[in-house]
Design a protein around this motif. Structure first.
Motif, PDB file in Angstrom:
ATOM      1  N   THR A   1      42.011  36.950  31.776  1.00 48.78           N
ATOM      2  CA  THR A   1      40.612  36.734  32.328  1.00 48.78           C
ATOM      3  C   THR A   1      39.780  37.734  32.253  1.00 48.78           C
ATOM      4  OG1 THR A   1      41.184  37.124  34.560  1.00 48.78           O
ATOM      5  CG2 THR A   1      41.928  34.936  34.081  1.00 48.78           C
ATOM      6  N   ALA A   2      38.420  37.595  32.392  1.00 57.04           N
ATOM      7  CA  ALA A   2      37.553  38.619  32.322  1.00 57.04           C
ATOM      8  C   ALA A   2      37.584  39.416  33.748  1.00 57.04           C
ATOM      9  CB  ALA A   2      35.867  38.091  32.306  1.00 57.04           C
ATOM     10  N   GLU A   3      38.057  38.732  34.676  1.00 56.79           N
ATOM     11  CA  GLU A   3      38.009  39.335  36.089  1.00 56.79           C
ATOM     12  C   GLU A   3      39.189  40.585  35.985  1.00 56.79           C
ATOM     13  OE1 GLU A   3      38.902  37.020  39.194  1.00 56.79           O
ATOM     14  OE2 GLU A   3      38.852  38.629  40.901  1.00 56.79           O
ATOM     15  N   VAL A   4      40.410  40.173  35.296  1.00 52.84           N
ATOM     16  CA  VAL A   4      41.424  41.095  35.210  1.00 52.84           C
ATOM     17  C   VAL A   4      42.085  41.205  33.883  1.00 52.84           C
ATOM     18  CG1 VAL A   4      43.774  41.679  35.920  1.00 52.84           C
ATOM     19  CG2 VAL A   4      42.201  40.634  37.689  1.00 52.84           C
ATOM     20  N   ASP A   5      41.609  42.340  33.533  1.00 51.00           N
ATOM     21  CA  ASP A   5      42.031  42.472  31.949  1.00 51.00           C
ATOM     22  C   ASP A   5      43.545  42.479  31.553  1.00 51.00           C
ATOM     23  OD1 ASP A   5      41.489  44.829  29.203  1.00 51.00           O
ATOM     24  OD2 ASP A   5      42.161  42.900  29.130  1.00 51.00           O
ATOM     25  N   SER A   6      44.238  41.525  31.798  1.00 54.41           N
ATOM     26  CA  SER A   6      45.696  41.295  31.793  1.00 54.41           C
ATOM     27  C   SER A   6      46.298  41.270  30.258  1.00 54.41           C
ATOM     28  CB  SER A   6      46.142  40.012  32.309  1.00 54.41           C
ATOM     29  OG  SER A   6      45.680  38.694  31.732  1.00 54.41           O
ATOM     30  N   ALA A   7      45.283  41.323  29.229  1.00 53.60           N
ATOM     31  CA  ALA A   7      45.806  41.715  27.874  1.00 53.60           C
ATOM     32  C   ALA A   7      46.577  42.848  27.777  1.00 53.60           C
ATOM     33  CB  ALA A   7      44.261  41.528  26.709  1.00 53.60           C
ATOM     34  N   THR A   8      46.209  43.845  28.609  1.00 56.86           N
ATOM     35  CA  THR A   8      47.091  45.134  28.383  1.00 56.86           C
ATOM     36  C   THR A   8      48.576  44.876  28.874  1.00 56.86           C
ATOM     37  OG1 THR A   8      46.472  45.569  30.831  1.00 56.86           O
ATOM     38  CG2 THR A   8      45.073  46.613  28.941  1.00 56.86           C
TER      39      THR A   8
ATOM     40  N   THR B   1      43.805  43.459  47.317  1.00 51.24           N
ATOM     41  CA  THR B   1      43.674  42.190  46.802  1.00 51.24           C
ATOM     42  C   THR B   1      43.543  42.300  45.300  1.00 51.24           C
ATOM     43  OG1 THR B   1      42.546  41.529  48.573  1.00 51.24           O
ATOM     44  CG2 THR B   1      41.902  40.141  46.596  1.00 51.24           C
ATOM     45  N   LYS B   2      43.018  43.094  44.632  1.00 51.02           N
ATOM     46  CA  LYS B   2      42.862  43.188  43.113  1.00 51.02           C
ATOM     47  C   LYS B   2      44.210  43.482  42.608  1.00 51.02           C
ATOM     48  CE  LYS B   2      37.999  44.414  42.674  1.00 51.02           C
ATOM     49  NZ  LYS B   2      37.019  45.216  42.138  1.00 51.02           N
ATOM     50  N   LEU B   3      45.039  44.375  43.307  1.00 54.27           N
ATOM     51  CA  LEU B   3      46.118  44.766  42.909  1.00 54.27           C
ATOM     52  C   LEU B   3      47.087  43.588  42.776  1.00 54.27           C
ATOM     53  CD1 LEU B   3      48.159  46.945  41.716  1.00 54.27           C
ATOM     54  CD2 LEU B   3      48.554  47.883  43.971  1.00 54.27           C
ATOM     55  N   ARG B   4      47.254  42.726  44.063  1.00 55.75           N
ATOM     56  CA  ARG B   4      48.018  41.563  44.192  1.00 55.75           C
ATOM     57  C   ARG B   4      47.661  40.612  42.888  1.00 55.75           C
ATOM     58  NH1 ARG B   4      47.721  38.615  49.618  1.00 55.75           N
ATOM     59  NH2 ARG B   4      49.019  37.169  48.881  1.00 55.75           N
ATOM     60  N   ILE B   5      46.587  40.466  42.763  1.00 53.34           N
ATOM     61  CA  ILE B   5      46.238  39.622  41.374  1.00 53.34           C
ATOM     62  C   ILE B   5      46.551  40.150  40.097  1.00 53.34           C
ATOM     63  CG2 ILE B   5      44.176  38.659  40.034  1.00 53.34           C
ATOM     64  CD1 ILE B   5      42.479  38.691  42.740  1.00 53.34           C
TER      65      ILE B   5
END
Length: 293
Positions: free
Chosen positions: A35-42, A110-114
């Motif tokens: 997603t744009a919010e969290v770059d999980s492509a990494t 919160t962001k780290l949880r996501i």
């Protein structure tokens, strides 16, 4: 607002030289969503060691408790201490998710949880079916922690006619004769076995025929599954035996008796990893720990 002490909480992507166990994927083996919010492509392109995956789940549990208490920022030292690991190991584990935290400030809870939820595939949610609605099965159904962590119990099954048709929570117990069809109908992603030992393999086979790729068994017997199916065994008696051993070891250390070294290992599936051979002298890691002489 509760804010932790920040200290050196920036982590950077790096090349790991540890034995690699698996690539983190979402439900049913699909790659982790981006997603744009969290770059999980990494994380999608990053191979994460099995031991790190296990610790990420522990960090997620601790972060959930902190969030419930109103904590918004936590330092690596605080999170590491609450999780029972060293801060350097924690920062290395979190580096697999990409850069996290702000130096001198800490991690946004919160962001780290996501990020961790997405790395573990929990953002997709999982539908769980359980076979064996005895005392253990009912206790599992009543455990509220599953739903809070993205696991929805969608089906209960038993072969005992006295239990079939009864209500447990919001679900009606169905006959195991319907299991294969029901797993497909309910779009189940995880199957849980809490049956007597003699029925465990047959239930496991039904899960496999229904297309489930993730199975958890509370039976102490070894179950045979295809290579593409992930099987986790939870043997409560073995865990108590390990507790007994650790208690005796601690007592011996306190009295000055010779020590016995325990090499802890992350819980593993029922099959040994082909990408990371076990160290010489180590036994099976199915029960979550290895007792080394």
């Amino acid at each position: 607002m509760s804010v932790g002490r920040g200290a050196n909480d920036v982590t950077e992507p790096h090349q790991t030289h540890e034995p690699l166990a698996q690539r983190v994927t979402g439900a049913a083996g699909r790659p982790v969503a981006t997603t744009a919010e969290v770059d999980s492509a990494t994380t999608q392109d990053r191979v994460i060691p099995q031991a790190t995956v296990t610790r990420l789940a522990a960090y997620l549990r601790v972060l959930g408790v902190m969030s419930d208490r109103g904590t918004t920022i936590v330092s690596s030292e605080e999170l590491a201490q609450a999780s029972g690991v060293g801060s350097a190991k924690l920062r290395k584990d979190l580096s697999f998710l990409g850069p996290n935290g702000v130096r001198g400030v800490g991690y946004d809870v919160t962001k780290l949880r996501i990020r961790i939820e997405r790395a573990l595939g929990l953002d997709r949610g999982h539908k769980v079916v359980l076979v064996g609605v005895g005392n253990l099965g009912k206790a599992l159904v009543g455990y509220g922690g599953f739903s809070r962590r993205g696991f929805e119990m969608v089906g209960l099954f038993d072969s005992d006619s006295a239990r079939v048709g009864t209500q447990v929570g919001d679900l009606t117990v169905r006959d195991t004769a319907e299991l294969e069809f029901a797993c497909r109908e309910l779009k189940a992603t995880i199957g849980v076995i809490s049956t007597p030992d003699e029925a465990a393999q047959e239930v496991c086979d039904q899960f496999v025929r229904a297309g489930l790729l993730c199975i958890m068994s509370f039976s102490p017997i070894a179950l045979d599954v295809p290579d593409h199916v992930e099987l986790r065994r939870v043997d409560l008696a073995v865990e108590m035996q390990v507790l007994s051993f650790n208690s005796a070891r601690n007592a011996d250390q306190a009295s000055g008796a010779p020590r016995v070294r325990v090499a802890h290992a992350a819980p593993a599936s029922s099959r040994p990893s082909t990408s990371s051979p076990a160290p010489v002298g180590a036994g099976s890691t199915r029960n979550g720990s290895v007792i080394a002489p």
